[in-house]
Design a protein around this motif. Structure first.
Motif, PDB file in Angstrom:
ATOM      1  N   VAL A 157     -46.481 -25.992  62.008  1.00  0.00           N
ATOM      2  CA  VAL A 157     -46.977 -26.428  60.705  1.00  0.00           C
ATOM      3  C   VAL A 157     -46.283 -25.594  59.630  1.00  0.00           C
ATOM      4  O   VAL A 157     -46.448 -24.370  59.586  1.00  0.00           O
ATOM      5  N   PRO A 158     -45.502 -26.215  58.731  1.00  0.00           N
ATOM      6  CA  PRO A 158     -44.698 -25.448  57.762  1.00  0.00           C
ATOM      7  C   PRO A 158     -45.480 -25.077  56.506  1.00  0.00           C
ATOM      8  O   PRO A 158     -45.164 -25.503  55.405  1.00  0.00           O
ATOM      9  N   LEU A 159     -46.507 -24.224  56.665  1.00  0.00           N
ATOM     10  CA  LEU A 159     -47.353 -23.873  55.533  1.00  0.00           C
ATOM     11  C   LEU A 159     -46.916 -22.591  54.832  1.00  0.00           C
ATOM     12  O   LEU A 159     -47.183 -22.423  53.638  1.00  0.00           O
ATOM     13  N   PHE A 160     -46.246 -21.690  55.548  1.00  0.00           N
ATOM     14  CA  PHE A 160     -45.940 -20.378  54.999  1.00  0.00           C
ATOM     15  C   PHE A 160     -44.436 -20.115  55.000  1.00  0.00           C
ATOM     16  O   PHE A 160     -43.666 -20.813  55.652  1.00  0.00           O
ATOM     17  N   MET A 161     -44.044 -19.065  54.319  1.00  0.00           N
ATOM     18  CA  MET A 161     -42.631 -18.713  54.237  1.00  0.00           C
ATOM     19  C   MET A 161     -42.078 -18.314  55.604  1.00  0.00           C
ATOM     20  O   MET A 161     -40.903 -18.523  55.887  1.00  0.00           O
ATOM     21  N   TYR A 162     -42.932 -17.724  56.450  1.00  0.00           N
ATOM     22  CA  TYR A 162     -42.477 -17.287  57.770  1.00  0.00           C
ATOM     23  C   TYR A 162     -42.994 -18.198  58.885  1.00  0.00           C
ATOM     24  O   TYR A 162     -43.017 -17.781  60.041  1.00  0.00           O
ATOM     25  N   SER A 163     -43.366 -19.427  58.557  1.00  0.00           N
ATOM     26  CA  SER A 163     -43.915 -20.324  59.582  1.00  0.00           C
ATOM     27  C   SER A 163     -42.935 -20.552  60.728  1.00  0.00           C
ATOM     28  O   SER A 163     -43.319 -20.508  61.902  1.00  0.00           O
ATOM     29  N   ASP A 164     -41.672 -20.797  60.412  1.00  0.00           N
ATOM     30  CA  ASP A 164     -40.691 -21.066  61.461  1.00  0.00           C
ATOM     31  C   ASP A 164     -40.422 -19.834  62.327  1.00  0.00           C
ATOM     32  O   ASP A 164     -39.936 -19.963  63.454  1.00  0.00           O
ATOM     33  N   TYR A 165     -40.721 -18.659  61.804  1.00  0.00           N
ATOM     34  CA  TYR A 165     -40.482 -17.419  62.541  1.00  0.00           C
ATOM     35  C   TYR A 165     -41.791 -16.657  62.758  1.00  0.00           C
ATOM     36  O   TYR A 165     -41.797 -15.432  62.859  1.00  0.00           O
TER      37      TYR A 165
ATOM     38  N   SER B  73     -43.693 -12.339  48.277  1.00  0.00           N
ATOM     39  CA  SER B  73     -45.042 -12.596  47.810  1.00  0.00           C
ATOM     40  C   SER B  73     -45.434 -14.041  48.138  1.00  0.00           C
ATOM     41  O   SER B  73     -44.603 -14.954  48.034  1.00  0.00           O
ATOM     42  N   GLU B  74     -46.688 -14.224  48.530  1.00  0.00           N
ATOM     43  CA  GLU B  74     -47.244 -15.557  48.749  1.00  0.00           C
ATOM     44  C   GLU B  74     -48.679 -15.592  48.236  1.00  0.00           C
ATOM     45  O   GLU B  74     -49.409 -14.600  48.313  1.00  0.00           O
ATOM     46  N   TRP B  75     -49.075 -16.751  47.723  1.00  0.00           N
ATOM     47  CA  TRP B  75     -50.458 -16.991  47.320  1.00  0.00           C
ATOM     48  C   TRP B  75     -50.882 -18.339  47.891  1.00  0.00           C
ATOM     49  O   TRP B  75     -50.103 -19.310  47.839  1.00  0.00           O
ATOM     50  N   THR B  76     -52.093 -18.401  48.452  1.00  0.00           N
ATOM     51  CA  THR B  76     -52.562 -19.640  49.062  1.00  0.00           C
ATOM     52  C   THR B  76     -54.019 -19.893  48.697  1.00  0.00           C
ATOM     53  O   THR B  76     -54.782 -18.955  48.397  1.00  0.00           O
ATOM     54  N   ARG B  77     -54.411 -21.148  48.731  1.00  0.00           N
ATOM     55  CA  ARG B  77     -55.831 -21.538  48.612  1.00  0.00           C
ATOM     56  C   ARG B  77     -56.101 -22.631  49.642  1.00  0.00           C
ATOM     57  O   ARG B  77     -55.344 -23.608  49.735  1.00  0.00           O
ATOM     58  N   SER B  78     -57.167 -22.468  50.405  1.00  0.00           N
ATOM     59  CA  SER B  78     -57.626 -23.505  51.332  1.00  0.00           C
ATOM     60  C   SER B  78     -59.028 -23.930  50.930  1.00  0.00           C
ATOM     61  O   SER B  78     -59.882 -23.085  50.617  1.00  0.00           O
ATOM     62  N   GLU B  79     -59.267 -25.240  50.913  1.00  0.00           N
ATOM     63  CA  GLU B  79     -60.556 -25.797  50.527  1.00  0.00           C
ATOM     64  C   GLU B  79     -61.008 -26.796  51.585  1.00  0.00           C
ATOM     65  O   GLU B  79     -60.198 -27.606  52.067  1.00  0.00           O
ATOM     66  N   ILE B  80     -62.289 -26.741  51.941  1.00  0.00           N
ATOM     67  CA  ILE B  80     -62.872 -27.669  52.904  1.00  0.00           C
ATOM     68  C   ILE B  80     -64.211 -28.135  52.359  1.00  0.00           C
ATOM     69  O   ILE B  80     -65.009 -27.319  51.873  1.00  0.00           O
ATOM     70  N   ASP B  81     -64.460 -29.437  52.421  1.00  0.00           N
ATOM     71  CA  ASP B  81     -65.738 -29.982  51.967  1.00  0.00           C
ATOM     72  C   ASP B  81     -66.873 -29.425  52.812  1.00  0.00           C
ATOM     73  O   ASP B  81     -66.667 -28.778  53.839  1.00  0.00           O
TER      74      ASP B  81
END
Length: 407
Positions: free
Chosen positions: A139-147, A282-290
């Motif tokens: 899942v390509p969500l982050f800068m280092y997802s592939d690694y 640097s990375e910033w993320t937000r996850s939201e779930i109902d």
């Protein structure tokens, strides 16, 4: 007359010797030629196979420990050699110039070294540059997802858990399409993906997973943005301590929340700078779930500087649930959810990467996490004491010594 017949037979035999010798020499020459042809064909076949198949791998071994049992990154006060240890083997099979099959097998110490296919997909690049992949993918969500599992490709001992630990799955089954736009000194990559997944060691399943990301790099600067969404279904379960008698406890599973095709979304942005000496990520993320599951903001900043074979670095990271007031304890179940879900913490890491020999890096890391804000800090083993209304730990210190290698 008899004497003449004997003389004739001897003469005939002597006359035939040169012919038989010549025939044997011709046969030997023919056999040698055939053997040479076979060897040539075998060499060509082996060379063709070597061109079509490529194998590589990576390995990490780590010692982690903590000053308490809060459970940051699975660490406790005893020595642990399994949590961050792993072995990966990858095979790339070139079916044609534009078509590949890729298989990556992973074995992780924290899962008792069970073999699992992390990647198993078929890819094809069309003449117009569009690349399509299908199968089991990262899942390509982050800068280092592939690694994500290739520690050698990362400057730190582990990706900051405040960001990378917020999403409890790393692979999906489905398809993805990408396209590179080449500029004079940089590349813009656009990618879309979709499929389904499952949260490991739980009954939570993700369906209708879809998303897109875009990244730009000139090999020094890298900028990235991503958005994804999915439907989540299944029970969110935690382990609780149940008293059976005075001084006798047992562990039992407790269902905190039942997800019923609730929508979840993820958004993230990232940037990095690496000129060969100075490193900034640097990375910033937000996850939201109902429903009652929390929305989480997280981010980090890592700074490092290469001094020959050594790269000291510092990382500041944070994670915090954002919708606590929307999940007020209006019932016993809601109060339990608040205790389990509400979380915040800051983490500060000081580390050193040492590129000891070619393809092998040794890393030392000390991480201090605090500012839990009367929450568990998002740590599963930081238990809540109902009699005091407090959690067992309000900070934790984690030590890591690790080696990462590629081959």
């Amino acid at each position: 007359m008899q004497f003449n017949l004997k003389v004739l037979s001897v003469a005939i035999s002597m006359a035939m010797v040169p012919s038989l010798a010549t025939a044997d020499e011709a046969a030997d020459a023919k056999i040698a030629k055939l053997e040479q042809q076979v060897q040539t064909l075998q060499a060509q076949q082996n060379a063709s196979l070597a061109d079509k198949v490529k194998f590589n791998g990576f390995i990490s071994g780590a010692y982690i420990s903590s000053d308490n049992d809060a459970g940051y990154n699975g660490a406790d006060s005893s020595a642990d050699f399994s949590e961050d240890s792993k072995l990966g083997l990858q095979g790339t099979f070139n079916i044609s110039d534009n078509t590949q099959a890729v298989l990556q097998l992973m074995m992780r110490g924290k899962y008792d070294w069970e073999v699992e296919a992390e990647w198993a997909y078929l890819s094809h690049r069309f003449e117009n540059g569009i690349k399509v992949r299908g199968g089991k993918l990262r899942v390509p969500l982050f800068m280092y997802s592939d690694y994500l599992d290739v520690g050698y490709a990362q400057p730190f001992a582990r990706p900051p858990q405040e960001v990378y630990g917020a999403i409890p799955f790393s692979s999906y089954t489905g398809a993805g399409v990408s396209y590179d736009v080449e500029y004079d000194d940089s590349t813009l990559t656009m990618q879309a993906f979709g499929g389904e997944s499952k949260v490991k060691n739980t009954a939570v399943e993700l369906s209708n997973l879809m998303g897109a990301n875009v990244s730009w790099t000139d090999e020094i600067w890298t900028l990235r943005a991503v958005y994804a969404q999915a439907q989540l279904d299944g029970p969110v379960v935690t382990e609780v301590t149940v008293p059976l008698a005075p001084g006798v406890d047992t562990q039992a599973n407790y269902t905190l929340l039942e997800l019923n095709n609730d929508k979840g979304s993820f958004v993230g942005v990232g940037a990095s700078y690496d000129n060969g000496e100075v490193i900034a990520i640097s990375e910033w993320t937000r996850s939201e779930i109902d429903n009652a599951y929390p929305d989480i903001d997280s981010g980090y900043l890592t700074l490092g500087y290469r001094i020959k074979a050594f790269t000291p670095y510092v990382t500041v990271a944070y994670s915090k649930t954002q919708d606590n007031e929307d999940r007020l304890p209006l019932s016993t179940a809601a109060a339990t959810q608040m205790i389990a879900f509400n979380a915040e913490r800051m983490a500060y890491s000081l580390g050193l990467r040492w590129d000891a020999i070619d393809n092998v890096a040794i890393k030392f890391d000390v991480t201090y996490a605090d500012d839990f804000g009367n929450t568990s800090g998002g740590l599963d083993t930081n238990s809540f004491d109902a009699s005091t209304g407090k959690f067992a730990y309000d900070d934790t210190l984690i030590y890591t010594v690790k080696f990462d290698a590629v081959f």
